[in-house]
Motif scaffolding. Structure first.
Motif, PDB file in Angstrom:
ATOM      1  N   LEU A  20      43.879  95.139 -16.736  1.00 49.00           N
ATOM      2  CA  LEU A  20      43.151  94.007 -16.163  1.00 49.00           C
ATOM      3  C   LEU A  20      43.913  93.354 -15.018  1.00 49.00           C
ATOM      4  CD1 LEU A  20      40.564  92.385 -16.353  1.00 49.00           C
ATOM      5  CD2 LEU A  20      41.622  90.962 -18.109  1.00 49.00           C
ATOM      6  N   LYS A  21      45.246  93.338 -15.077  1.00 47.55           N
ATOM      7  CA  LYS A  21      46.001  92.707 -13.985  1.00 47.55           C
ATOM      8  C   LYS A  21      45.772  93.439 -12.667  1.00 47.55           C
ATOM      9  CE  LYS A  21      50.376  95.186 -14.809  1.00 47.55           C
ATOM     10  NZ  LYS A  21      51.822  95.015 -15.094  1.00 47.55           N
ATOM     11  N   ALA A  22      45.561  94.745 -12.709  1.00 48.19           N
ATOM     12  CA  ALA A  22      45.284  95.504 -11.486  1.00 48.19           C
ATOM     13  C   ALA A  22      43.895  95.169 -10.952  1.00 48.19           C
ATOM     14  CB  ALA A  22      45.401  97.001 -11.759  1.00 48.19           C
ATOM     15  N   VAL A  23      42.926  94.986 -11.849  1.00 52.38           N
ATOM     16  CA  VAL A  23      41.570  94.609 -11.433  1.00 52.38           C
ATOM     17  C   VAL A  23      41.582  93.210 -10.821  1.00 52.38           C
ATOM     18  CG1 VAL A  23      39.203  94.224 -12.199  1.00 52.38           C
ATOM     19  CG2 VAL A  23      40.561  96.068 -13.220  1.00 52.38           C
ATOM     20  N   ALA A  24      42.302  92.287 -11.478  1.00 53.65           N
ATOM     21  CA  ALA A  24      42.318  90.893 -11.034  1.00 53.65           C
ATOM     22  C   ALA A  24      43.016  90.719  -9.695  1.00 53.65           C
ATOM     23  CB  ALA A  24      42.989  90.023 -12.092  1.00 53.65           C
ATOM     24  N   ALA A  25      43.865  91.652  -9.326  1.00 51.21           N
ATOM     25  CA  ALA A  25      44.591  91.543  -8.057  1.00 51.21           C
ATOM     26  C   ALA A  25      43.655  91.565  -6.858  1.00 51.21           C
ATOM     27  CB  ALA A  25      45.614  92.667  -7.947  1.00 51.21           C
ATOM     28  N   SER A  26      42.486  92.166  -7.016  1.00 53.29           N
ATOM     29  CA  SER A  26      41.514  92.217  -5.913  1.00 53.29           C
ATOM     30  C   SER A  26      40.155  91.688  -6.349  1.00 53.29           C
ATOM     31  CB  SER A  26      41.376  93.651  -5.403  1.00 53.29           C
ATOM     32  OG  SER A  26      40.968  94.527  -6.451  1.00 53.29           O
ATOM     33  N   GLN A  27      40.149  90.729  -7.269  1.00 51.56           N
ATOM     34  CA  GLN A  27      38.896  90.213  -7.815  1.00 51.56           C
ATOM     35  C   GLN A  27      38.126  89.409  -6.766  1.00 51.56           C
ATOM     36  OE1 GLN A  27      40.387  87.812 -11.018  1.00 51.56           O
ATOM     37  NE2 GLN A  27      40.873  86.073  -9.709  1.00 51.56           N
ATOM     38  N   PRO A  28      36.808  89.523  -6.719  1.00 49.76           N
ATOM     39  CA  PRO A  28      36.007  88.680  -5.827  1.00 49.76           C
ATOM     40  C   PRO A  28      36.010  87.225  -6.312  1.00 49.76           C
ATOM     41  CG  PRO A  28      34.769  90.611  -6.573  1.00 49.76           C
ATOM     42  CD  PRO A  28      35.984  90.504  -7.424  1.00 49.76           C
ATOM     43  N   GLU A  29      36.173  86.292  -5.389  1.00 52.62           N
ATOM     44  CA  GLU A  29      36.155  84.869  -5.714  1.00 52.62           C
ATOM     45  C   GLU A  29      35.051  84.188  -4.922  1.00 52.62           C
ATOM     46  OE1 GLU A  29      40.002  83.116  -5.250  1.00 52.62           O
ATOM     47  OE2 GLU A  29      40.987  84.574  -6.562  1.00 52.62           O
ATOM     48  N   LYS A  35      47.659  83.325 -28.785  1.00 53.09           N
ATOM     49  CA  LYS A  35      48.029  84.385 -27.842  1.00 53.09           C
ATOM     50  C   LYS A  35      48.035  85.735 -28.541  1.00 53.09           C
ATOM     51  CE  LYS A  35      52.985  83.416 -28.438  1.00 53.09           C
ATOM     52  NZ  LYS A  35      54.232  83.049 -27.748  1.00 53.09           N
ATOM     53  N   ALA A  36      47.741  86.759 -27.788  1.00 53.57           N
ATOM     54  CA  ALA A  36      47.569  88.153 -28.240  1.00 53.57           C
ATOM     55  C   ALA A  36      46.152  88.378 -28.759  1.00 53.57           C
ATOM     56  CB  ALA A  36      48.589  88.574 -29.290  1.00 53.57           C
ATOM     57  N   ALA A  37      45.650  87.461 -29.603  1.00 59.39           N
ATOM     58  CA  ALA A  37      44.267  87.605 -30.063  1.00 59.39           C
ATOM     59  C   ALA A  37      43.299  87.017 -29.042  1.00 59.39           C
ATOM     60  CB  ALA A  37      44.080  86.936 -31.417  1.00 59.39           C
ATOM     61  N   GLY A  38      43.590  85.802 -28.587  1.00 60.38           N
ATOM     62  CA  GLY A  38      42.703  85.127 -27.646  1.00 60.38           C
ATOM     63  C   GLY A  38      43.485  84.457 -26.547  1.00 60.38           C
ATOM     64  N   VAL A  39      42.863  83.455 -25.916  1.00 62.99           N
ATOM     65  CA  VAL A  39      43.471  82.760 -24.790  1.00 62.99           C
ATOM     66  C   VAL A  39      43.933  81.388 -25.237  1.00 62.99           C
ATOM     67  CG1 VAL A  39      43.098  81.859 -22.463  1.00 62.99           C
ATOM     68  CG2 VAL A  39      41.981  83.984 -23.172  1.00 62.99           C
ATOM     69  N   PRO A  40      45.237  81.113 -25.225  1.00 62.02           N
ATOM     70  CA  PRO A  40      45.703  79.750 -25.524  1.00 62.02           C
ATOM     71  C   PRO A  40      45.272  78.786 -24.418  1.00 62.02           C
ATOM     72  CG  PRO A  40      47.494  81.352 -25.685  1.00 62.02           C
ATOM     73  CD  PRO A  40      46.356  82.034 -24.999  1.00 62.02           C
ATOM     74  N   GLY A  41      44.985  77.550 -24.788  1.00 56.00           N
ATOM     75  CA  GLY A  41      44.514  76.583 -23.800  1.00 56.00           C
ATOM     76  C   GLY A  41      43.038  76.764 -23.525  1.00 56.00           C
ATOM     77  N   PHE A  42      42.576  76.203 -22.413  1.00 57.51           N
ATOM     78  CA  PHE A  42      41.153  76.236 -22.092  1.00 57.51           C
ATOM     79  C   PHE A  42      40.797  77.482 -21.281  1.00 57.51           C
ATOM     80  CE2 PHE A  42      41.585  71.785 -23.204  1.00 57.51           C
ATOM     81  CZ  PHE A  42      40.406  71.565 -23.913  1.00 57.51           C
ATOM     82  N   LEU A  75      37.952  79.031 -11.808  1.00 55.14           N
ATOM     83  CA  LEU A  75      39.304  78.996 -11.254  1.00 55.14           C
ATOM     84  C   LEU A  75      39.693  77.598 -10.800  1.00 55.14           C
ATOM     85  CD1 LEU A  75      39.216  82.240  -9.074  1.00 55.14           C
ATOM     86  CD2 LEU A  75      40.283  81.955 -11.322  1.00 55.14           C
ATOM     87  N   ASP A  76      38.692  76.793 -10.407  1.00 55.17           N
ATOM     88  CA  ASP A  76      38.985  75.430  -9.958  1.00 55.17           C
ATOM     89  C   ASP A  76      37.708  74.610 -10.007  1.00 55.17           C
ATOM     90  OD1 ASP A  76      40.624  73.388  -9.177  1.00 55.17           O
ATOM     91  OD2 ASP A  76      40.889  74.072  -7.108  1.00 55.17           O
ATOM     92  N   VAL A  77      37.879  73.266 -10.008  1.00 60.27           N
ATOM     93  CA  VAL A  77      36.726  72.384 -10.073  1.00 60.27           C
ATOM     94  C   VAL A  77      37.106  71.009  -9.527  1.00 60.27           C
ATOM     95  CG1 VAL A  77      37.214  71.604 -12.446  1.00 60.27           C
ATOM     96  CG2 VAL A  77      34.871  71.501 -11.569  1.00 60.27           C
ATOM     97  N   ARG A  78      36.161  70.354  -8.850  1.00 60.41           N
ATOM     98  CA  ARG A  78      36.294  68.954  -8.460  1.00 60.41           C
ATOM     99  C   ARG A  78      35.004  68.241  -8.834  1.00 60.41           C
ATOM    100  NH1 ARG A  78      38.552  70.845  -3.405  1.00 60.41           N
ATOM    101  NH2 ARG A  78      36.681  70.142  -2.286  1.00 60.41           N
ATOM    102  N   PHE A  79      35.140  67.102  -9.500  1.00 60.92           N
ATOM    103  CA  PHE A  79      33.965  66.387  -9.987  1.00 60.92           C
ATOM    104  C   PHE A  79      33.330  65.559  -8.867  1.00 60.92           C
ATOM    105  CE2 PHE A  79      34.923  66.005 -14.822  1.00 60.92           C
ATOM    106  CZ  PHE A  79      35.137  67.359 -14.881  1.00 60.92           C
ATOM    107  N   ALA A  80      31.995  65.461  -8.924  1.00 61.14           N
ATOM    108  CA  ALA A  80      31.256  64.585  -8.021  1.00 61.14           C
ATOM    109  C   ALA A  80      31.002  63.224  -8.654  1.00 61.14           C
ATOM    110  CB  ALA A  80      29.934  65.233  -7.626  1.00 61.14           C
ATOM    111  N   ARG A 136      48.638  85.395 -15.288  1.00 64.05           N
ATOM    112  CA  ARG A 136      48.256  85.810 -13.939  1.00 64.05           C
ATOM    113  C   ARG A 136      46.764  86.063 -13.842  1.00 64.05           C
ATOM    114  NH1 ARG A 136      53.102  88.891 -14.128  1.00 64.05           N
ATOM    115  NH2 ARG A 136      51.963  90.822 -14.559  1.00 64.05           N
ATOM    116  N   VAL A 137      46.190  86.669 -14.873  1.00 62.76           N
ATOM    117  CA  VAL A 137      44.762  86.993 -14.871  1.00 62.76           C
ATOM    118  C   VAL A 137      43.915  85.739 -14.962  1.00 62.76           C
ATOM    119  CG1 VAL A 137      42.937  88.057 -16.240  1.00 62.76           C
ATOM    120  CG2 VAL A 137      45.029  89.337 -15.741  1.00 62.76           C
ATOM    121  N   GLU A 138      44.344  84.762 -15.758  1.00 64.78           N
ATOM    122  CA  GLU A 138      43.545  83.558 -15.971  1.00 64.78           C
ATOM    123  C   GLU A 138      43.606  82.594 -14.812  1.00 64.78           C
ATOM    124  OE1 GLU A 138      41.417  82.701 -18.631  1.00 64.78           O
ATOM    125  OE2 GLU A 138      41.654  84.851 -18.823  1.00 64.78           O
ATOM    126  N   GLN A 139      44.574  82.705 -13.939  1.00 65.81           N
ATOM    127  CA  GLN A 139      44.714  81.752 -12.833  1.00 65.81           C
ATOM    128  C   GLN A 139      43.806  82.118 -11.666  1.00 65.81           C
ATOM    129  OE1 GLN A 139      48.916  81.785 -12.041  1.00 65.81           O
ATOM    130  NE2 GLN A 139      49.395  80.414 -13.724  1.00 65.81           N
TER     131      GLN A 139
END
Length: 271
Positions: free
Chosen positions: A173-182, A202-209, A225-230, A268-271
């Motif tokens: 997945l890290k190789a896929v994410a290196a060129s992911q469309p945003e 961790k290992a089973a799922g994603v720690p944090g949100f 990947l990012d958000v700003r509230f209105a 790296r993948v989640e960021q």
């Protein structure tokens, strides 16, 4: 009526009253108990298997929706980002467009739960995804539980990503994410859905949100990947006290090496 008959009648009446009391008590207990299936995070495979390139679909959407009406994940061959909302499944493809998903489509990794909000948090002035995660984390009753998350609101900006369908042999997945469309969605309204995983996840799922987004028109979204509230946005959270792992009965999952620590890859993948 003889004394003996009266005695037997009293004994039988006493037994009947006792049984009624037991049954009534049991009924009260059952009515007060939470259905364990309603507070369960039901997950297909593990995040480490996905990081290692196990992308073969293992569970169809029809089965996935038997276990929850809100969630996220991906699809066979890593074909886009999944958003499960109100019992419907949406795919955000690599072009950023969202489309409904048929019941026979399969997933190699997904998380769902029957969403029933236990509490809510209203936030405003949020200027980034990192700030959102920090403020939501501070509002949790305990960092050691799983929580399902849903919010509907207006946003000054939402930045998302998706992943293109892969061909075998599958890259990690890290190789896929290196060129992911945003994608950048300005002045958008829609729904944020996802989960909070405790540190031990961790290992089973994603720690944090881990959050995905689907706009109100249901034609765009993806992994957030990012958000700003209105303005102010209310987040509903469902405390989820059980985790069920449905491990894929596939040759790829059986053969993958899950011993390595992939925590750095996940960040790296989640960021």
């Amino acid at each position: 009526m003889s004394k003996r008959v009266r005695l037997i009648a009293k004994i039988l009446l006493g037994i009947a009253l006792y049984m009624l009391a037991v049954l009534a008590s049991a009924a009260v207990v059952r009515a007060g108990e939470a259905d364990p299936g309603r507070d369960t995070l039901w997950q297909v495979s593990t995040i480490d298997a996905l990081l290692a390139g196990v992308y073969q679909g293992a569970v169809p959407m029809a089965e996935l929706l038997r276990h929850g009406d809100l969630g996220l994940g991906t699809f066979d061959a890593l074909d886009g980002e999944m958003v499960v909302l109100d019992g419907a499944v949406w795919r955000v493809r690599a072009d950023g467009k969202a489309t409904p998903v048929p019941a026979d489509e399969t997933t190699p990794f997904a998380q769902v739960t029957p969403f029933e909000a236990d509490f809510s948090v209203t936030l405003e002035g949020v200027g980034s995804l990192a700030e959102l995660a920090a403020r939501l984390t501070a509002a949790l009753p305990s960092p050691n539980m799983f929580y399902a998350v849903r919010a509907q609101g207006a946003f000054e900006l939402v930045r998302t990503r998706s992943v293109p369908r892969q061909a075998e042999p599958y890259p990690p997945l890290k190789a896929v994410a290196a060129s992911q469309p945003e994608f950048t969605l300005p002045a958008t309204s829609g729904d944020i859905v996802g989960f909070y995983g405790p540190p031990f996840a961790k290992a089973a799922g994603v720690p944090g949100f881990h959050l995905h987004y689907l706009n109100a028109a249901r034609d765009a979204g993806g992994h957030m990947l990012d958000v700003r509230f209105a303005g102010p946005v209310t987040f509903e959270l469902d405390t989820t006290t059980a985790l069920t792992l449905a491990l894929p009965a596939t040759p790829a999952f059986a053969a993958v090496d899950l011993a390595p620590d992939r925590e750095a890859e996940l960040k790296r993948v989640e960021q």
